[in-house]
Design a protein around this motif. Sequence first.
Motif, PDB file in Angstrom:
ATOM      1  N   MET A  46      27.435  15.398  10.487  1.00 17.23           N
ATOM      2  CA  MET A  46      27.548  13.984  10.210  1.00 17.23           C
ATOM      3  C   MET A  46      27.185  13.667   8.760  1.00 17.23           C
ATOM      4  N   ASP A  47      26.240  14.417   8.200  1.00 22.00           N
ATOM      5  CA  ASP A  47      25.858  14.177   6.809  1.00 22.00           C
ATOM      6  C   ASP A  47      26.998  14.487   5.857  1.00 22.00           C
ATOM      7  N   GLU A  48      27.815  15.466   6.234  1.00 26.77           N
ATOM      8  CA  GLU A  48      28.935  15.823   5.367  1.00 26.77           C
ATOM      9  C   GLU A  48      29.948  14.687   5.266  1.00 26.77           C
ATOM     10  N   LEU A  49      30.074  13.924   6.353  1.00 21.98           N
ATOM     11  CA  LEU A  49      31.042  12.826   6.359  1.00 21.98           C
ATOM     12  C   LEU A  49      30.664  11.747   5.363  1.00 21.98           C
ATOM     13  N   PHE A  50      29.389  11.393   5.323  1.00 19.96           N
ATOM     14  CA  PHE A  50      28.967  10.300   4.470  1.00 19.96           C
ATOM     15  C   PHE A  50      28.548  10.743   3.074  1.00 19.96           C
ATOM     16  N   SER A  51      28.515  12.036   2.809  1.00 16.51           N
ATOM     17  CA  SER A  51      28.144  12.487   1.481  1.00 16.51           C
ATOM     18  C   SER A  51      29.343  13.013   0.699  1.00 16.51           C
ATOM     19  N   SER A  52      30.522  12.907   1.235  1.00 16.96           N
ATOM     20  CA  SER A  52      31.701  13.415   0.544  1.00 16.96           C
ATOM     21  C   SER A  52      32.699  12.291   0.324  1.00 16.96           C
ATOM     22  N   SER A  53      33.803  12.659  -0.256  1.00 19.10           N
ATOM     23  CA  SER A  53      34.842  11.661  -0.477  1.00 19.10           C
ATOM     24  C   SER A  53      35.523  11.273   0.822  1.00 19.10           C
ATOM     25  N   ALA A  54      35.328  12.051   1.895  1.00 16.62           N
ATOM     26  CA  ALA A  54      35.876  11.674   3.198  1.00 16.62           C
ATOM     27  C   ALA A  54      35.208  10.400   3.707  1.00 16.62           C
ATOM     28  N   GLY A  55      33.934  10.247   3.438  1.00 15.78           N
ATOM     29  CA  GLY A  55      33.237   9.021   3.818  1.00 15.78           C
ATOM     30  C   GLY A  55      33.766   7.816   3.064  1.00 15.78           C
ATOM     31  N   ALA A  56      34.088   8.015   1.802  1.00 14.12           N
ATOM     32  CA  ALA A  56      34.658   6.932   1.000  1.00 14.12           C
ATOM     33  C   ALA A  56      36.033   6.558   1.514  1.00 14.12           C
ATOM     34  N   ALA A  57      36.822   7.559   1.886  1.00 18.44           N
ATOM     35  CA  ALA A  57      38.147   7.279   2.436  1.00 18.44           C
ATOM     36  C   ALA A  57      38.026   6.553   3.765  1.00 18.44           C
ATOM     37  N   LYS A 111      31.356  10.682  -4.108  1.00 14.24           N
ATOM     38  CA  LYS A 111      30.435  11.412  -4.978  1.00 14.24           C
ATOM     39  C   LYS A 111      31.162  12.261  -6.017  1.00 14.24           C
ATOM     40  N   ARG A 112      32.385  11.889  -6.334  1.00 12.36           N
ATOM     41  CA  ARG A 112      33.125  12.685  -7.327  1.00 12.36           C
ATOM     42  C   ARG A 112      32.680  12.382  -8.713  1.00 12.36           C
TER      43      ARG A 112
END
Length: 84
Positions: free
Chosen positions: A1-12, A83-84
Amino acid sequence: MDELFSSSAGAAFAAWGSNIIILLISYSTIAGVVGAGGLGDFAVRNGYYRYQPDIMLATVVIMIILVSIIQISGSRLASFLDKR
């Protein structure tokens, strides 16, 4: 779940979610115009049929403000999560 909100996938996901909410508001307004009730029905019944352009204008302004708030907050959330 942390990966979802810490990557650009969360932004998308945040941008996608705000667009879905905006689409639902516009579809419910259109449905209200054709008789399903809601904000569109209020604008047509009280503004257009009763010849009260101030009511109709106020309803349209409320819809524009509501969509703008959702769009701005969704864009800010997406840029915060990206986070890019």
